[in-house]
Design an enzyme around this catalytic site. Structure first.
Site, PDB file in Angstrom:
ATOM      1  N   SER A  24      23.054  39.439 121.249  1.00  0.00           N
ATOM      2  CA  SER A  24      23.201  38.002 121.472  1.00  0.00           C
ATOM      3  C   SER A  24      23.731  37.749 122.891  1.00  0.00           C
ATOM      4  O   SER A  24      23.137  38.240 123.853  1.00  0.00           O
ATOM      5  CB  SER A  24      24.107  37.403 120.385  1.00  0.00           C
ATOM      6  OG  SER A  24      24.034  36.013 120.363  1.00  0.00           O
TER       7      SER A  24
ATOM      8  N   ASP B  59      14.206  34.843 115.041  1.00  0.00           N
ATOM      9  CA  ASP B  59      15.612  34.651 115.424  1.00  0.00           C
ATOM     10  C   ASP B  59      15.884  33.175 115.694  1.00  0.00           C
ATOM     11  O   ASP B  59      15.255  32.565 116.555  1.00  0.00           O
ATOM     12  CB  ASP B  59      15.925  35.477 116.672  1.00  0.00           C
ATOM     13  CG  ASP B  59      17.412  35.651 116.906  1.00  0.00           C
ATOM     14  OD1 ASP B  59      18.156  34.661 116.784  1.00  0.00           O
ATOM     15  OD2 ASP B  59      17.836  36.782 117.209  1.00  0.00           O
TER      16      ASP B  59
ATOM     17  N   HIS C 245      19.285  36.779 113.009  1.00  0.00           N
ATOM     18  CA  HIS C 245      19.754  36.926 114.384  1.00  0.00           C
ATOM     19  C   HIS C 245      19.933  38.403 114.689  1.00  0.00           C
ATOM     20  O   HIS C 245      20.854  39.048 114.211  1.00  0.00           O
ATOM     21  CB  HIS C 245      21.081  36.174 114.526  1.00  0.00           C
ATOM     22  CG  HIS C 245      21.586  36.085 115.931  1.00  0.00           C
ATOM     23  ND1 HIS C 245      20.767  35.833 117.018  1.00  0.00           N
ATOM     24  CD2 HIS C 245      22.841  36.204 116.433  1.00  0.00           C
ATOM     25  CE1 HIS C 245      21.493  35.793 118.117  1.00  0.00           C
ATOM     26  NE2 HIS C 245      22.755  36.016 117.789  1.00  0.00           N
TER      27      HIS C 245
END
Length: 514
Positions: free
Chosen positions: A227, A453, A483
């Site tokens: 991320s 995602d 994610h």
């Protein structure tokens, strides 16, 4: 209101008030101010601080590896490397395999920005036991986070009020209230954290990682970024291309976007994830309890949110489930397909007037523990984002953009659009419109994009590949949900990542896993 820019964070379990306490394992002072010469004193890990989320000391990994903690000294201001220092909290599990085959340290950043690596690595550590055979698994609380000179803003009771406010104003009075409350929060951050606020940019954290590499005794930085951790990794590669070892970027932040483009991309990403959730629920043999068709599921969710705008329902006493809290809870549940069952149950309950599950999901997003204490993830997230991001958006500008955001997502559009005012009146100017990640001369970086995602949409992976520069990045696509890709436990993804990190085998560009 959760800062919507935080929706690109990894779902973390954190809680509570900030404490600037030192870890049990303190580092020895470096000689002659040379911080690269410091020796880390690794000790058993203490109980996580409230700023890190609280809880208990981390348990050993399934392979028996124990967690150790230490602190590293880093310059408060990297433009004054021999000036004041701060402590950076570290955690590691030493490599378990043949010492002669040990590669070095593998440093993790799990995103946010604002997530505590000291708390998160043990929580996910079992997923990395294969990598632990040849690497010390290492993570850290980035500056401004957890135990590393944490940003302090508001008290727990103030944060309860902050997250209960209406984050999607419908008239001028509500807009004024939102802006006033945002200014109040930002002023509290300046009051309580004035010294650290100018020093929490991603470029500062990247310099901390290069110091960490040297203190850990590694010639190259081997890295696993997830991320926001991919943005941090890209900035590191830009600043120190020759120091990059084997690096993996998973759940990739688009480095070419400004905050507005990022928020709009997230609106589309979360709407896609909600569409996929609705399709999944209604396509099963058993009856979907929250709707007959995908559109019916989404229509009922929209009606729930509209009803909550007018009249909240009981949540976790004494708090009520507001429209904002419900939206936040729905977003949290879309981070992983594993959470979809909780979203279904939470919606069922909410339709019957019980908001507990959706509020629990919202609390998880906000870093609120069951005892009502907050981690500093929101404070750190806003501080880092506002230090990094140059644009400052006005309410009038957001108002003009609402039709575009609503077209991208009827459910999340307003929420993400109004999140753009989070940095208005911030005490520190933002550094740039978007990060520079160009890294000519870097070793290969494996970039993993997930087509489903919600928080870091798939298109960002290709843009990261292009931005890193020709001959640097290799893209791997995972056709999945949630994610990130590696922690989905998809064998194809994990095999490709492990082969690269353990044996240096770069997968063929354009490889697709499903």
């Amino acid at each position: 209101m959760a800062n919507p820019s935080r929706l690109r964070a990894v779902a973390l379990t954190t809680s509570a008030v900030l404490l600037a306490a030192l870890l049990a394992g303190c580092s020895e002072g470096a000689k002659d101010g040379d911080l690269t010469a410091q020796k880390l004193d690794w000790q058993d890990c203490p109980v996580p601080s409230e700023a890190e989320g609280g809880g208990t000391s981390p348990s050993p990994l399934p392979n028996g590896a124990k967690w150790q903690c230490a602190t590293m000294k880093a310059p408060l201001d990297w433009s004054k490397p021999k000036g004041d220092t701060i402590d950076i909290a570290l955690i590691r599990a030493k490599a378990t395999g043949d010492p002669s085959r040990r590669i070095g340290s593998l440093i993790f950043n799990f995103g946010g920005p604002g997530g505590s690596g000291v708390a998160t690595l043990p929580a996910f550590g079992a997923d990395y036991t294969t990598l632990n055979t040849r690497y010390d698994l290492v993570s850290f609380d980035p500056r401004g986070v957890g135990r590393s000179a944490p940003v302090k803003c508001e008290s727990d009771s103030q944060l309860d009020a902050y997250f209960q406010q209406d984050a999607t104003p419908d008239d001028s009075a509500e807009r004024t209230q939102l802006l006033d409350r945002t200014k109040q929060f930002n002023s509290a951050c300046e009051k309580h954290s004035k010294k650290i606020l100018p020093q929490v940019r991603t470029t500062d954290a990247a310099r901390d990682m290069d110091l960490m590499r040297q203190v850990l005794g590694d010639d190259k930085l081997h890295y696993f970024g997830i991320s926001y951790g991919t943005e941090l990794g890209g900035v590191y590669a830009h600043l120190f291309p020759k120091n990059v070892g084997r690096a993996v970027f998973d759940a990739v932040v688009d480095p070419t976007q400004d905050p507005e483009q990022s928020a709009l991309g997230q609106a589309k990403g979360f709407q896609l994830a909600l569409d996929n959730f609705a399709e999944d629920c209604t396509s099963k043999k058993e009856e979907c309890p929250i709707g007959d068709t995908p559109q019916d599921v989404k229509d009922r969710i929209a009606k729930l949110l509209a009803d909550l705008e007018k009249k909240p329902i009981p949540g976790i006493f004494p708090r009520q489930l507001t429209q904002t809290a419900a939206t936040n809870g729905i977003a949290q549940s879309l981070y992983s397909k594993d959470f979809w069952e909780y979203l279904t149950e939470g919606l069922q309950q909410a339709y019957e007037g019980d908001g507990k599950i959706l509020m629990l999901l919202s609390d998880s997003m906000n870093g609120r523990s069951e005892n009502g204490e907050y981690s500093n993830i929101t404070a750190a997230n806003i501080a880092i984002n506002c230090s990094d991001e140059k644009p400052r958006y006005t309410a009038d500008y957001v108002q003009q953009k609402l039709p575009e955001f609503r077209a991208a997502s009827p459910v999340f559009g307003d929420y993400l659009a109004w999140g753009m005012v989070s940095c208005t009146d911030w005490a520190v100017p933002g550094a740039a419109d978007h990060p520079d990640v160009s890294a000519p001369g870097s070793a290969p970086i494996l970039v993993v994009g997930n087509t489903g995602d919600p928080a870091t949409p798939y298109a960002g992976a290709k843009r990261m590949v292009d931005a890193l520069g020709k001959g640097v990045a290799v893209e791997l696509t995972y056709k999945g949900q949630g994610h990130g890709a590696y922690d989905s436990k998809n064998k194809c993804v994990q095999s490709a990542v492990n082969d690269y990190l353990l044996d240096g085998k770069v997968p063929k560009a354009g490889t697709v896993c499903s």
